[in-house]
Design a protein around this motif. Structure first.
Motif, mmCIF file in Angstrom:
data_model
loop_
_atom_site.group_PDB
_atom_site.id
_atom_site.type_symbol
_atom_site.label_atom_id
_atom_site.label_comp_id
_atom_site.label_asym_id
_atom_site.label_seq_id
_atom_site.Cartn_x
_atom_site.Cartn_y
_atom_site.Cartn_z
ATOM 1 N N GLN A 116 0.825 -1.123 0.218
ATOM 2 C CA GLN A 116 0.016 0.129 -0.107
ATOM 3 C C GLN A 116 0.803 1.316 -0.128
ATOM 4 O O GLN A 116 0.579 2.122 -0.757
ATOM 5 N N GLU A 117 2.087 1.074 0.757
ATOM 6 C CA GLU A 117 2.785 2.486 0.759
ATOM 7 C C GLU A 117 3.427 2.970 -0.549
ATOM 8 O O GLU A 117 3.675 3.931 -0.941
ATOM 9 N N VAL A 118 3.718 2.065 -1.563
ATOM 10 C CA VAL A 118 4.206 2.074 -2.587
ATOM 11 C C VAL A 118 3.233 2.630 -3.742
ATOM 12 O O VAL A 118 3.486 3.391 -4.475
ATOM 13 N N VAL A 119 1.812 2.007 -3.401
ATOM 14 C CA VAL A 119 0.735 2.294 -4.335
ATOM 15 C C VAL A 119 0.600 4.025 -4.003
ATOM 16 O O VAL A 119 0.442 4.787 -4.928
ATOM 17 N N ASP A 120 0.556 4.285 -2.589
ATOM 18 C CA ASP A 120 0.254 5.751 -2.329
ATOM 19 C C ASP A 120 1.392 6.512 -2.647
ATOM 20 O O ASP A 120 1.198 7.829 -3.279
ATOM 21 N N ARG A 121 2.492 6.289 -2.469
ATOM 22 C CA ARG A 121 3.812 7.058 -3.079
ATOM 23 C C ARG A 121 3.725 7.383 -4.411
ATOM 24 O O ARG A 121 3.934 8.567 -4.845
ATOM 25 N N ASP A 122 3.649 6.146 -5.336
ATOM 26 C CA ASP A 122 3.644 6.609 -6.829
ATOM 27 C C ASP A 122 2.232 7.365 -7.051
ATOM 28 O O ASP A 122 2.412 8.293 -7.954
ATOM 29 N N LEU A 123 1.226 7.216 -6.573
ATOM 30 C CA LEU A 123 0.077 7.841 -6.975
ATOM 31 C C LEU A 123 0.242 9.479 -6.781
ATOM 32 O O LEU A 123 -0.147 10.475 -7.418
ATOM 33 N N ARG A 124 0.923 9.575 -5.536
ATOM 34 C CA ARG A 124 1.235 11.106 -5.141
ATOM 35 C C ARG A 124 2.125 11.765 -6.138
ATOM 36 O O ARG A 124 2.132 12.878 -6.460
ATOM 37 N N LEU A 125 3.216 10.827 -6.500
ATOM 38 C CA LEU A 125 4.227 11.440 -7.429
ATOM 39 C C LEU A 125 3.371 12.000 -8.790
ATOM 40 O O LEU A 125 4.032 12.894 -9.458
ATOM 41 N N VAL A 126 2.476 11.270 -9.242
ATOM 42 C CA VAL A 126 1.807 11.403 -10.513
ATOM 43 C C VAL A 126 0.983 12.697 -10.310
ATOM 44 O O VAL A 126 0.951 13.518 -11.026
ATOM 45 N N THR A 127 0.123 12.627 -9.130
ATOM 46 C CA THR A 127 -0.965 13.589 -9.062
ATOM 47 C C THR A 127 -0.039 15.076 -8.632
ATOM 48 O O THR A 127 -0.801 15.986 -8.631
#
Length: 322
Positions: free
Chosen positions: A97-108
């Motif tokens: 989950q932490e990787v999902v959150d990190r990558d989504l924040r980088l994109v948004t």
């Protein structure tokens, strides 16, 4: 900025090619943000506009930003030219989950994610949305897409054999070059790092990049995604050859469809291949099925048609001996 992969010793012998259905699916979201960058895909983009109401569009559109970045966890390194989408989705489902959150924040680009990308179930919702997108918009066309990507891999392998590894890298894109033992990729992102290659460097042809790209973060597996050759021919209408006797009996279009349907295909896939409307193809398919010359079966959200045993015998008897 520049991404550098250092190849040493056996690393040079572990450069491999692979094809990723998931990469192609996710990178195609670029066309949602900026369709004008993809004029060669205009027939597919027109079809997409018609079908968007059947997709989880509110979620999918958030997976690509104005700079055409997508989350790295959704573009994993494939391992083979024979990679299957279902295997890639199963692997992605195990992403922490932490990787999902990190990558989504980088994109948004914000500390607070859009509402549709929040929640502990966001990964499941993303993968379900992508699976639906695949069934509706990609699966009907994947055989011809895969054929183009596999053709590129074959060409690059021949180039290595004839001209060497440096020439092959130089031919991938103007942004890529091999200098000594280092592969440089000039990327549009504001990143600049160098790392040794471990586990081999994977080269992935794509229909959705204008040049070449690499993962944003240095801890991602070594991979270069580059533009595949031959995109200008992808959506060209294909002729419908048919034996003269069969065309005289059924008409040229229906005879040609019978010849082509030795392997299953959907009406959407056939329409794109032939450069006609789906409605026109469906009229012929209904007539052929009513005559007992086609059988159909549902596959996911598509209906696939293929020749019946009767049609197989009819085509065989009408074809000239080879």
């Amino acid at each position: 900025m520049v991404v550098r992969y250092q190849l040493a010793g056996r690393d040079l012998g572990e450069v491999r090619f692979a094809i990723s259905p998931l990469n192609e699916l996710v990178l195609s979201l670029h066309a949602w943000q900026d369709p004008g960058r993809y004029p060669l895909h205009l027939p597919w983009i027109r079809e997409l506009q018609r079908l968007r109401g059947r997709l989880a569009a509110d979620l999918l559109v958030e997976l690509v930003n104005g700079d055409l970045w997508t989350p790295d966890f959704l573009t994993p390194r494939p391992w083979s030219p024979l990679t299957r989408l279902e295997d890639e989705l199963a692997a992605i489902r195990r992403t922490p989950q932490e990787v999902v959150d990190r990558d989504l924040r980088l994109v948004t680009g914000g500390s607070r994610l859009p509402a549709v990308l929040r929640g502990s179930d966001v990964l499941d919702r993303i993968l379900d949305a992508l699976a639906g997108y695949w069934e509706i918009c990609f699966a009907p066309h994947w055989p011809r897409m895969r054929a183009l990507l596999e053709g590129d891999v074959t060409y690059r392998g021949r180039e290595i054999a004839q001209r060497g590894l440096a020439a092959m890298f130089a031919g991938l894109a103007g942004r890529v070059r091999l200098t000594g033992d280092t592969v440089e990729v000039h990327v549009r992102s504001d990143v600049h790092w160098t790392r040794p290659v471990t586990g081999g460097l994977t080269l992935v042809p794509s229909m959705w990049t204008s040049s070449a790209s690499a993962p944003i973060l240095p801890d991602e597996p070594p991979m270069i995604i580059y533009r595949a050759r031959g995109l200008g021919t992808l959506w060209e209408a294909q002729p419908l050859p048919a034996p003269g006797a069969l065309a005289g009996l059924l008409g040229a279009h229906r005879a040609g469809l019978l010849v082509r349907l030795a392997t299953p295909a959907s009406s959407t896939e056939l329409a794109v291949r032939l450069g006609v409307t789906t409605t026109a193809v469906n009229q012929h398919l209904r007539a052929l099925r009513a005559a007992g010359l086609l059988v159909s079966a549902r596959h996911g959200r598509s209906v696939l048609y293929r020749r019946s045993d009767l049609a197989d015998r009819l085509v065989a008897s009408a074809s000239p001996p080879s």
